[in-house]
Design a protein around this motif. Structure first.
Motif, short mmCIF file in Angstrom:
data_model
loop_
_atom_site.label_atom_id
_atom_site.label_comp_id
_atom_site.label_asym_id
_atom_site.label_seq_id
_atom_site.Cartn_x
_atom_site.Cartn_y
_atom_site.Cartn_z
N ALA A 13 -41.03 29.42 -7.34
CA ALA A 13 -40.67 29.11 -5.95
C ALA A 13 -39.16 29.10 -5.77
O ALA A 13 -38.62 29.63 -4.79
CB ALA A 13 -41.28 27.78 -5.53
N ALA A 14 -38.45 28.50 -6.72
CA ALA A 14 -36.98 28.44 -6.65
C ALA A 14 -36.38 29.83 -6.77
O ALA A 14 -35.41 30.16 -6.06
CB ALA A 14 -36.45 27.52 -7.74
N LEU A 15 -36.94 30.65 -7.64
CA LEU A 15 -36.41 32.01 -7.83
C LEU A 15 -36.62 32.85 -6.58
O LEU A 15 -35.72 33.58 -6.15
CB LEU A 15 -37.09 32.67 -9.03
N VAL A 16 -37.81 32.75 -5.98
CA VAL A 16 -38.10 33.52 -4.77
C VAL A 16 -37.23 33.04 -3.62
O VAL A 16 -36.72 33.84 -2.83
CB VAL A 16 -39.59 33.44 -4.41
N PHE A 17 -37.06 31.72 -3.51
CA PHE A 17 -36.21 31.17 -2.45
C PHE A 17 -34.79 31.70 -2.56
O PHE A 17 -34.17 32.11 -1.56
CB PHE A 17 -36.20 29.64 -2.54
N GLU A 18 -34.25 31.72 -3.76
CA GLU A 18 -32.88 32.22 -3.96
C GLU A 18 -32.77 33.69 -3.58
O GLU A 18 -31.80 34.12 -2.94
CB GLU A 18 -32.49 32.03 -5.43
N VAL A 67 -41.27 24.23 1.84
CA VAL A 67 -42.32 23.35 2.32
C VAL A 67 -43.07 22.84 1.09
O VAL A 67 -42.88 23.33 -0.02
CB VAL A 67 -43.30 24.06 3.28
N LYS A 68 -43.90 21.85 1.31
CA LYS A 68 -44.63 21.29 0.19
C LYS A 68 -45.49 22.36 -0.48
O LYS A 68 -46.35 22.95 0.15
CB LYS A 68 -45.52 20.13 0.67
N GLY A 69 -45.21 22.61 -1.74
CA GLY A 69 -45.99 23.58 -2.50
C GLY A 69 -45.50 25.00 -2.42
O GLY A 69 -46.06 25.89 -3.07
N GLY A 70 -44.44 25.25 -1.62
CA GLY A 70 -43.99 26.63 -1.54
C GLY A 70 -42.89 26.87 -0.52
O GLY A 70 -42.00 26.05 -0.33
N LEU A 71 -43.00 27.99 0.18
CA LEU A 71 -41.97 28.42 1.13
C LEU A 71 -42.62 28.87 2.43
O LEU A 71 -43.75 29.37 2.44
CB LEU A 71 -41.17 29.59 0.56
N GLU A 72 -41.88 28.67 3.52
CA GLU A 72 -42.29 29.19 4.82
C GLU A 72 -41.30 30.25 5.26
O GLU A 72 -40.10 30.00 5.34
CB GLU A 72 -42.38 28.07 5.86
N ALA A 103 -37.73 19.65 -3.40
CA ALA A 103 -37.23 20.27 -4.63
C ALA A 103 -38.11 21.46 -4.99
O ALA A 103 -39.33 21.37 -5.01
CB ALA A 103 -37.21 19.24 -5.76
N LEU A 104 -37.46 22.59 -5.27
CA LEU A 104 -38.17 23.80 -5.68
C LEU A 104 -38.00 24.01 -7.17
O LEU A 104 -36.91 23.81 -7.72
CB LEU A 104 -37.64 25.01 -4.91
#
Length: 240
Positions: free
Chosen positions: A88-93, A208-213, A83-84
């Protein structure tokens, strides 16, 4: 080579170093490693490796994890979802919308003999194809000294603009880490005196745990040359 075949061939090594297995796999493959376990019949081996939540598989199974069934046939469990939240969720989107796109084109950088010599001094690689212009002109098929391949890699942060503190690519990230390179090729030599620049394309983003790869394809162009001097698949992690 298929992952299952790789695991079979590396059975003995993995048995001795089971906790290294997860580090060898990409996040997407790590999410499905239980399925590989079933197919490769390596339960005694892979059962010793921690799952994505840091918990031994055997312990997770004892706590009630069960395989789903459809029409009486066992199905592999769903990959765990990370879950983001927040930034982190905004950057992922935002990055999801950029997949496949070119995200950065750097400025041209002049590759000088002094730069090559300084890199040779630091690394101890004084091969004449890099550091002896007179011999290179007489004996090298390139008729010039050329940059070390590792010098090209070392210049990636500068070429991609990822070390510009005044204009960071991900200003909301707490930390940006170079996680490694999946693939590196040097299709054409970079001659001393050339101008080079990097073009970056985003080809993957995984929670990933704590962020994004992030998985990026980076091509190092040589001015006036059709073939690139280097093509890299770079793995970067963002922590929030």
């Amino acid at each position: 080579m298929k992952v299952v075949d790789f695991l079979k061939r590396k059975r003995e090594i993995l048995a001795q170093h089971p906790f290294e297995l997860k580090d060898w796999l990409s996040p997407a493959i790590r999410d499905y490693w239980r399925e590989f376990q079933q197919k490769a019949h390596l339960h005694p081996l892979l059962g010793r490796v921690l799952d994505a939540h840091g918990q031994p598989v055997a312990e997770a199974e004892q706590q009630g994890e069960q395989r789903q069934t459809v029409n009486g046939q066992a199905m592999a469990p769903q990959a765990p979802t990370i879950a983001l939240e927040g930034e982190a969720a905004l950057v992922f989107e935002r990055l999801q919308a950029q997949l496949g796109e070119e995200t950065h084109v750097g400025d041209w950088l002049h590759i000088s003999q002094q730069m090559v010599n300084q890199f040779a001094a630091v690394t101890g690689d004084h091969q004449w194809i890099h550091t002896d212009p007179e011999r290179a002109a007489a004996e090298s098929p390139f008729k010039s000294t050329i940059a070390h391949g590792f010098l090209t890699l070392a210049l990636l942060p500068r070429l991609t603009g990822s070390v510009d503190e005044a204009n960071p690519e991900f200003p909301t990230a707490r930390m940006v880490v170079n996680f490694g390179l999946d693939q590196v090729r040097f299709p054409y030599p970079i001659k001393v005196g050339s101008q080079v620049r990097a073009r970056t394309r985003l080809i993957g983003v995984t929670p990933v745990k704590g962020g994004l790869e992030l998985l990026k394809e980076i091509k190092v162009e040589i001015e006036g040359v059709r073939r690139p001097g280097c093509v890299i698949e770079s793995v970067t992690r963002l922590y929030f």
